[in-house]
Structures are given as structure tokens and as C-alpha cells.
Design an enzyme around this catalytic site. Structure first.
Site, short mmCIF file in Angstrom:
data_model
loop_
_atom_site.label_atom_id
_atom_site.label_comp_id
_atom_site.label_asym_id
_atom_site.label_seq_id
_atom_site.Cartn_x
_atom_site.Cartn_y
_atom_site.Cartn_z
N HIS A 85 39.24 45.99 39.18
CA HIS A 85 38.66 45.19 38.10
C HIS A 85 37.21 44.82 38.40
O HIS A 85 36.47 44.46 37.49
CB HIS A 85 39.52 43.97 37.75
CG HIS A 85 39.44 42.81 38.69
ND1 HIS A 85 40.35 42.57 39.69
CD2 HIS A 85 38.54 41.80 38.77
CE1 HIS A 85 40.04 41.46 40.33
NE2 HIS A 85 38.93 40.98 39.80
N ASP A 221 45.06 47.22 42.61
CA ASP A 221 43.74 46.81 42.12
C ASP A 221 42.62 47.14 43.12
O ASP A 221 42.06 46.26 43.75
CB ASP A 221 43.77 45.31 41.81
CG ASP A 221 42.62 44.86 40.93
OD1 ASP A 221 41.64 45.61 40.81
OD2 ASP A 221 42.72 43.75 40.37
N SER A 648 37.53 38.11 44.51
CA SER A 648 38.10 39.41 44.19
C SER A 648 37.44 40.48 45.02
O SER A 648 36.21 40.53 45.12
CB SER A 648 37.90 39.73 42.72
OG SER A 648 38.97 39.22 42.00
N1 ARG Z 1 42.85 37.52 37.53
C1 ARG Z 1 42.02 38.35 38.33
C2 ARG Z 1 40.61 37.74 38.44
O1 ARG Z 1 40.42 36.62 38.11
C3 ARG Z 1 42.01 39.75 37.84
C4 ARG Z 1 41.28 39.97 36.57
C5 ARG Z 1 41.18 41.36 36.07
N2 ARG Z 1 42.37 41.85 35.45
C6 ARG Z 1 42.69 41.67 34.14
N3 ARG Z 1 43.84 42.10 33.75
N4 ARG Z 1 41.89 41.11 33.26
O2 ARG Z 1 39.58 38.30 38.34
N1 GLU Z 2 40.45 37.96 40.18
C1 GLU Z 2 39.58 36.96 40.68
C2 GLU Z 2 38.15 37.50 40.87
O1 GLU Z 2 37.69 38.32 40.13
C3 GLU Z 2 40.14 36.41 41.93
C4 GLU Z 2 41.27 35.60 41.57
C5 GLU Z 2 40.98 34.15 41.67
O2 GLU Z 2 40.38 33.55 40.76
O3 GLU Z 2 41.36 33.60 42.70
O4 GLU Z 2 37.40 37.03 41.69
#
Ligand code: ARG
Ligand code: GLU
Length: 713
Positions: A85, A221, A648
Site C-alpha cells: 500500500h 502487504d 507502514s
Molecule cells: N490500514 C493500513 C494503513 O493505515 C493499510 C492501508 C492500506 N490498505 C487499504 N486497504 N486501504 O495504512
Molecule cells: N497502515 C498504516 C500506515 O500506512 C500503519 C498502520 C497504523 O496506522 O498503525 O502507516
């Protein structure tokens, strides 16, 4: 009564005491106390192994990836891992219907096939310095807040420019503990970063937004990039002559895997947390601001998804935007739930009562909470108007896009035609990027949905002047109005607009300025400028100066507690243990998942769960090679590391500093950790490095990449 007392005591402890796993620590200061605690918990290295400016240390293998992620070096040829991502924008930009890397993945089988990414850079940390004294020099308590800020900003600019004189580095002095301490970060940036590999989205984004922020998780990921440098191993703009960068340090990769209770740590760039907010602030976020923002994004997602589900072109165009909109939307929902379950507001209130008693005879501190309370009451309507400006007005793509023409319109008033020419040329480039991922139908439907929501959501004092025109001319029928401006505007018509821009001269400015979309934008902008932003930022600044004092008071009140500064997208170290949790009554979550879970969720009817046939084949054959464990392949694990957005792609490391996984998410029930960490629920979600290697080697047949790494067995 006894019970109540016990409750109060318990909740005080939970707010004022730090749990072993809570905290994001500054690498420069590990020696103060953190490293001893890490070692007590199983860490086998020293503070110097993590951060040392005289010899290679872990920090030299870590980069800021792009604008908001972390990445790490894993070979002596500049090979870099981050999340899928995080590389998503790049993967998407290289994708089209014919070469759909989003759907099918991409693998460079030789260095010649690696794809350059204009605009993408990675940034290494050269060093950190405590510059608190210099930053605050000449700042006195008699100064007004504005004078103080100005003095500090001037000081910092000078500190920064001195630090980087004669180098190709950049420097940034940042405030910690709400302006009680200042640290300078010196960076070195590399601009030739190429895409090496990405799994199909059905692996790298497996489960999509349905599984996002959730555990148990089965998302592979990751994506693979390579840093290039000039022949002297120095940063350079993209050139076919550049060579793979030789890093000072790269991480060894461990195949040993994790067991529950194992020590782990994370080093990376957490973006922002707000651990020291008052109860009023938490109330404002969880009861007012988040609910409105969620409602607005509900609408946008509803429209985007409806189109994406039936139209592949739109799906690709909107993939990256959709993921971004959905990501925070879901987090906000989780935060509200988490704060409720934690009873965060009441816990904070209980603590604040204790604070008030303690501060009773301390004139510097005793009025603080009252002042906070007044500010948070005062700011509410402005905060909402601010959120609607960002989420509703800017949520309409054509308006957001038109806002980018402000400068050209301004310049066109002047006499220097070369300026206007330069700006129109720049906008011409922006335009092709914008229209590549734009669809009229999606935007028009979102426009129709968001515009009335603005007027329903904010106080009347924040209505733009155009409102009365919509009322009189269109009888208050927003749909009709939208149809009309969509028809008339130039900002959604690429050919017309590009023609105008490529032959631009200032006497045509009227075609932009009087365009109905620009007129609408301008009308909102007037409100934002005259009625929202000044007040909003003035009250926010007042709060910041209160937090500056409050933070000091907290440290004075609890001298035994180890305070960590809120995350601010500077390098931090977090540490914790591999650990499952109990999400609800009667349910225990294990600390890991496996490939078997992918197969359980596999569903050809749903895009995000429709795994490639090749993966199904591998599963059938059980062709797992050295990546097999107990008849399957390990996929993700969770631990108690305190992380947030920006982490991330951060490496998750074992006690010896070997790479065991890539951080990519947090688990739903503990997401409120940006405001309140909860040892029972807060978990970071890590992609097991063995799954990364398995996909590269067994799925993609790109074993040469694995061979570049140093594998610890
Ligand atoms: N939750 C994760 C973060 O905050 C992954 C985000 C990307 N994935 C998604 N399905 N939008 O970045
Ligand atoms: N997916 C998040 C990022 O892009 C990390 C997840 C979180 O917020 O801890 O940094």
C-alpha cells in the site's frame, strides 16, 4: 463506595502509568532508560547498534519512503522493502488495462526491467541533535505567543542552515513535548528509486478495505524497490547511468519466525499521535468531528464503490483514491469504538480531577483545564466548518482541481507574462495527471451528494454567498445546480482546458475566473478565509501554548513516569512482545495466521478475495519449499509494539536486529492507541517475512531477489 474507589484508582493508574509496551522513543535518547528496559525484555543488542553516528547502525538501513511510509534496505545493492500500500501509487501509475500491474503484479527479472518513478524519493537519517537551548534562545515569558513562535522559527531556520552548509543534506528542527524540547534531524534524500516487484493486489491488498484494520489478517502487504545512486554512490536524479546504491547498512533476514512472548521491536516513522489530549479534546474528536467526517466519507465511498464494482476502468482510476479515503474513514470508526470501550473521556476526567487537586496551589497550572475547556467549546463550530471545507468542498474533485488555478489567476493580473506562461505550463502537466484518474460520472454523483451535506452540516454563518443564488435561481435544487455547472465548467473538460492552457495569455483569465466551478470554489474560499481559518488556527495555537505548559506540569506531577513525545513523523523505536488477544467475550485471537486462511477466504466473486490461480495451484501442491511451517506458510503476526500511520513498511525485528516482518497495520479493537494505548487490545499487524520470501520465490519465480539478501536460518 469501595468499588467506586477501586475503579477510580484503577483508572488513574491506567492513564498516568505507562505500560511496558507503550511508547515511541527517540533513537538518540535510548540510553537514558529505554535500552535497559528493552534488554530486560529480551533485546540482545545495544543502543549504539540502533543509533550511532560514528559507525553503521540500524538507523542507516531505514528510510522514509515517499511522503508517508517507512522502508528498509535488505541487500548490499540497494534493495528495499516496504508495503504494497506504500508503493501503491507507483504500481498504479505504471498500470493500464493492457498492463494491469495492480491486478497481475509486476516483477523485474533483471535490473534493466526495473521501473523508474519520477517524484518518488527515499530519505535516510544522517543524525539527530538536541537543539532545545538554541531553539529557545531569546524566547522569554514576556513575549506574546506570536512573538515566541516567530523567534523560535527564526532560530530554527538558522540552526538548520548552519547544520547543512556545504552538504547535500537537508535539516529539520522539530518540536517535542509541545515545544518543551527541540531536536534537529539531518537527512539525505535519494531520488532514483525503481520499482522491482509487487504481488497482485489479490495478495498485496488481499481482503482490501473489508479486512483493512482487522485481525485475523491475510494480506501480503509488501512491494520491492531499489535505490540507485551515481557512480560515486551519491544521490542523483534519475539517469540510466545510475547504479544500485551501496548502503552503509542493510538488515539480515531471519527465517526463524516468532513464538508468542517473543521480544520484537519496530523502527520507523510514526506520523502523529495525541497521547496527552484532555477529556474535552477527546470528546470533540469522538463525539463531533469524527462522526461528521465519517458521514461525508460514507457517501464518497458509496458512490466510488458502486461504479468500481461494475466498471474496471473506473476501478483502476479510483483504486488509489478509494484506498486513501477508505483507510482513514475506517480508522475513525474504530477510534470512536475504542475510545468508548476504554471509557476514555471519563478516565481522562478522573485524571484531570487529580491534576486539579495537585495544581490547586500552583498558580502556573491551576487554571489550565478551565482554559482548555473554554477553548474546546469555542473551537467546535470552527472545527466543524474546517472539516467540511476539507472533506466536503475538497472531496469534490473538480473543485479541488480548480483550486489549483488560484495562482495562475492571481499572476494573470500582473504585467509579467512570462510568469503566467510558466504557471500555465506547469498546470498543463498537472492536468494530464488529474484527468488520467478522473471520471465525470463519479465526481458528479459525489458533488450532488456532498454539496447539500455541507449546508446541513455547518452553522449558517459559514454558508458561502453562492448559497442564496442556488436558492433563488435553482429553487434550492442542488441537483439541478450541479447538472448546470458540470455542463458549463471547463475544469472537467480536458481537451478544452488543455487547449486554453497551451495557448494561455493573461487576457483569457476570465474563462477561468468566471467559470462556475471556480466561482463556487471562490465563494467557499471567502468563507474559509474570512470566517473559519483565522479563528480555527488562533484557538488551536492557544491550545498548543496551553499544552506546552500542561506537558510540563504532567512531567512535574509524575516524576517517576517515563514520558515519550507524541509521534511527529520523526524516527522512533517501539518495542513489545508477540501476543494474541481477547477481542470479545469467549473469543481468543491467536498471534499468527497462515496461508490456509487465504484459501478459506478465497472467493472468485469478490475482487479483493479472488486470489490468482497460481496461488491456488501452489496451495494444492503444497509446494512451500523452505517456507513451510507445520504444513502451511506463516503469513501475519501481531505484537504489542506501539505504532501508528507512517510506520507502514517499518521493519519488525527480533532481539538480534534481524528482519522478521513488515509492519503494515493495527488491529481493530486497539486502534484508539493514537490517543490511548491499551495493553489488552493494541496490536501492530506484521507481515511475516517468510511469506514475503515465499511469494517472491515460489509465486513470482524471482528467487534472484531472495538470493540478494542475507538469510539467517
Ligand atoms: N490500514 C493500513 C494503513 O493505515 C493499510 C492501508 C492500506 N490498505 C487499504 N486497504 N486501504 O495504512
Ligand atoms: N497502515 C498504516 C500506515 O500506512 C500503519 C498502520 C497504523 O496506522 O498503525 O502507516
Amino acid at each position: 463506595m469501595k468499588k467506586l474507589l477501586l475503579y477510580v484508582i484503577c483508572s488513574l493508574i491506567s492513564v498516568s502509568q505507562l505500560f511496558a509496551d507503550e511508547g515511541m522513543w527517540i533513537p538518540l535518547l535510548l540510553k537514558n532508560h529505554t535500552i535497559a528496559d528493552m534488554q530486560k525484555n529480551g533485546f540482545k543488542l545495544t543502543a549504539d547498534d540502533i543509533y550511532n553516528i560514528n559507525q553503521a547502525s540500524t538507523k542507516d538501513a531505514i528510510v522514509i519512503f515517499g511522503r508517508g511510509c517507512t522502508g528498509e534496505l535488505v541487500s548490499d545493492q540497494g534493495l528495499l522493502l516496504t508495503n504494497h500500500h506504500c508503493g501503491y501509487g507507483q504500481i498504479q501509475r505504471h498500470s493500464s488495462i493492457e498492463k494491469d500491474y495492480l491486478t497481475n503484479g509486476f516483477w523485474a527479472m533483471s535490473k534493466a526491467e526495473e521501473l523508474p518513478n519520477p517524484g518518488l524519493s527515499v530519505t535516510f537519517l544522517v543524525r539527530i541533535e538536541d537543539v532545545t537551548k538554541q531553539a529557545l534562545e531569546g524566547v522569554s515569558s514576556s513575549m506574546s505567543q506570536t512573538e515566541k513562535y516567530k523567534k523560535i522559527a527564526d532560530n530554527n531556520r538558522e540552526i538548520e542552515s548552519k547544520a547543512i552548509a556545504g552538504t547535500n543534506h537537508t535539516a529539520s528542527v522539530r518540536s517535542f513535548y509541545y515545544g518543551n524540547e527541540y531536536y534537529m534531524f539531518v537527512y539525505e534524500e535519494f531520488k532514483d528509486v525503481r520499482l522491482v516487484g509487487a504481488p497482485p493486489s489479490s495478495i498485496g491488498k488481499f481482503g482490501g478495505d473489508t479486512d483493512n484494520w482487522m485481525w485475523p489478517r491475510h494480506t501480503g502487504d509488501f512491494s520491492v524497490f531499489r535505490i540507485y545512486a551515481n557512480k560515486e554512490n551519491q544521490p542523483a536524479d534519475y539517469s540510466p547511468d545510475n547504479v544500485p546504491y551501496k548502503p552503509k547498512k542493510f538488515l539480515n533476514v531471519s527465517m526463524k519466525g516468532v513464538n508468542e512472548g517473543d521480544f520484537t521491536w519496530v523502527i520507523g516513522y510514526p506520523g502523529g499521535t495525541e497521547q496527552y489530549l484532555t477529556s474535552d479534546a477527546i470528546k470533540l474528536v469522538s463525539e463531533v468531528r469524527n462522526p461528521h467526517k465519517i458521514k461525508l466519507r460514507d457517501k464518497r465511498l458509496e458512490v466510488m464503490n458502486a461504479y468500481a464494482n461494475v466498471n474496471d476502468t473506473i476501478r483502476i482510476k479510483y483504486a488509489s483514491k478509494n484506498a486513501g479515503v477508505s483507510n482513514s474513514w475506517k480508522r475513525w470508526i474504530g477510534e470512536i469504538n475504542g475510545l468508548k470501550r476504554l471509557d476514555a473521556v471519563n478516565k481522562k476526567i478522573a485524571f484531570e480531577n487529580e491534576f486539579t487537586n495537585w495544581a490547586a496551589n500552583k498558580p502556573n497550572y491551576n487554571g489550565l483545564l478551565k482554559e482548555f475547556n473554554k477553548n474546546y467549546t469555542d473551537i467546535e463550530s470552527y472545527a466543524l466548518a474546517y472539516d467540511y471545507w476539507r472533506e466536503a468542498v475538497y472531496g469534490i474533485e473538480v473543485i479541488a482541481y480548480a483550486s489549483g488555478f488560484e495562482k495562475l489567476i492571481e499572476i494573470s493580473k500582473g504585467t509579467d507574462s512570462s510568469l503566467a506562461l510558466a504557471e500555465s505550463t506547469r498546470l498543463l502537466k498537472v492536468s494530464s495527471n488529474f484527468f488520467k484518474d478522473y471520471d465525470l460520472r463519479v465526481d458528479k454523483d459525489i458533488f450532488k451528494a456532498l454539496l447539500p451535506m455541507y449546508f446541513a452540516g455547518v452553522n449558517e454563518e459559514f454558508y458561502p454567498s453562492i448559497y442564496s443564488k442556488i436558492q433563488s435561481k435553482y429553487n434550492g435544487d442542488f441537483d439541478k445546480y450541479v447538472e448546470q455547472v458540470f455542463e458549463e465548467t471547463i475544469f472537467n473538460k480536458p481537451e478544452k482546458l488543455e487547449k486554453l492552457l497551451s495557448n494561455y495569455s493573461a487576457n483569457r483569465v476570465g474563462e477561468l475566473k468566471n467559470d462556475p466551478i471556480y466561482v463556487l470554489y471562490n465563494s467557499f474560499l471567502d468563507v474559509y478565509k474570512d470566517k473559519v481559518s483565522e479563528k480555527y488556527f488562533a484557538i488551536s495555537a492557544k491550545n498548543d501554548s496551553l499544552y506546552n505548559i500542561y506537558m510540563n506540569a504532567l512531567r512535574e506531577m509524575q516524576p517517576q513516569k517515563k514520558f515519550y513525545p507524541d509521534a511527529n513523523f520523526t524516527m522512533r523505536v517501539a518495542y513489545g512482545k508477540v501476543k494474541g488477544y481477547y477481542p470479545k467475550d469467549g473469543v481468543k485471537y491467536l498471534h499468527y495466521t497462515t496461508l490456509d486462511g487465504v484459501i478459506e477466504k478465497d472467493n472468485p466473486a469478490i475482487y479483493d478475495y479472488d486470489i490468482p490461480n497460481r496461488l491456488r495451484e501452489i496451495y494444492k501442491q503444497k509446494d512451500y519449499g523452505v517456507y513451510a511451517k507445520d504444513g502451511s506458510v506463516p503469513l501475519c503476526f501481531i505484537a504489542t509494539n506501539h505504532t501508528t500511520g507512517g510506520n507502514s513498511g517499518s521493519p519488525v525485528l527480533d532481539a538480534y536486529g534481524n528482519l522478521i516482518g513488515l509492519n503494515f497495520d493495527r488491529a481493530w479493537e486497539g486502534i484508539a492507541s493514537d490517543m490511548m494505548y491499551d495493553p489488552d487490545f493494541s496490536r501492530n499487524v506484521t507481515l511475516d517475512i517468510r511469506y514475503v520470501l515465499f511469494i517472491i520465490d515460489k509465486y513470482a519465480g524471482a528467487k534472484h531477489l531472495v538470493d540478494e539478501m542475507v538469510i539467517v536460518k
